[in-house]
Design a protein around this motif. Structure first.
Motif: not given
Length: 306
Positions: A182, A213, A222
């Motif tokens: 991420d 995120i 997301v």
């Protein structure tokens, strides 16, 4: 001259073919242990072997056989009677599962319709209260779909995700350095914004100023929606300038370092036309100065409400 007498000694007989299998031959020829054989012989001699001879023994044997037959018959009858009941219960459970599934599907459709209605009302509110800059506000907030020239950036996990070593993520504590994380996607998106992107989406998920995120295990989320690799990032803007600026930026160099150190696969190219959907849901927040309140002293805090 006398001749020697012929040799009359008998020739050695040839070995038996099964000489090497004496253990197997013994087992086959003497399958019953000697003790059991003697006991069986004694029983035959005493006349106690075979079927019972006395009336009491015969009656006991007959009663045992009748009882065993009765138990087997009762078991078969109960199973035969219970079979339709079990089949009926199974059909009722299947009908209940199907009915609950249909209800859940209908509720999901209602939720999706309500979500779309709320999103449409929020977009109209942004366009109405945005004044002359309503279109720009809707664009920046992700309230409306956009299309235009831009770039396409694809980031994917390495083919061999078991690599290790140093590199730009040495201090992040990632056990699997060949997998896109991420934090990597955060840097990619921030690099595109900094390079001049006007709108960004990842795998069809539109990003706004309030998008997050995050990671949940090995999955990248997301706005709490999981994504699967490869991660396709579309950004609207001047394609050639976006590509050049992103490659020269710190985040672009970071992505290149991931490729060189961990074989993470990346590709970026300018596109004549990209289409980005609107954000699925919007949260409108406004800040207003707090009213003066001499009693509480809140006016001295200088904080607004949201």
């Amino acid at each position: 001259m006398s001749q020697p007498p012929p040799d009359r000694s008998s020739a050695t007989p040839p070995p038996r073919p099964d000489a090497s299998m004496s253990l197997l031959t013994t087992v086959m020829e003497h399958s019953l242990d000697e003790g059991y054989a003697e006991a069986s012989a004694r029983r035959r001699a005493d006349g106690s072997a075979g079927m019972p001879r006395t009336l009491k023994a015969k009656l006991g044997l007959g009663a045992g056989l009748v009882l065993a037959a009765l138990v087997v018959t009762l078991g078969a009858a109960e199973a035969r009677v219970a079979a339709p009941v079990l089949a009926k219960e199974r059909e009722e459970l299947i009908d209940r599962v199907n009915a609950e599934t249909s209800t859940a599907d209908a509720l999901e459709k209602d939720v999706e319709a309500l979500r779309e209605d709320v999103g449409e009302r929020q977009r109209k509110a942004l366009e109405q209260h945005g004044g002359d800059q309503g279109g720009l506000v809707a664009l920046l907030s992700g309230a409306t779909p956009v299309e235009g020239p831009g770039v396409k950036l694809v980031v994917d996990d390495a083919e061999d995700t078991d690599q290790g070593g140093g590199g730009p993520r040495e201090s992040t504590g990632f056990a699997d350095t060949g997998r896109v994380r991420d934090r990597d996607m955060q840097r990619v998106v921030n690099g595109l914004w900094q390079s001049g992107a006007e709108a960004v989406a990842i795998n069809g998920q539109r990003l706004t100023a309030l998008s997050a995120i995050r990671a949940a295990g090995d999955a990248i989320l997301v706005d709490n929606r999981p994504l699967v690799p490869p991660y396709t990032v579309l950004a609207v803007g001047d394609g050639k300038k976006l590509v050049s600026r992103f490659r020269d930026s710190a985040d672009g160099l970071y992505l290149q370092a991931l490729h060189e150190s961990f074989d993470i696969r990346t590709s970026i190219s300018a596109q004549e036309m990209v289409r980005l959907p609107a954000a699925p849901s919007l949260i409108v927040r406004t800040a207003e100065p707090q009213a003066a309140d001499t009693g509480s002293g809140a006016a001295d805090s200088g904080k607004g409400t949201s």
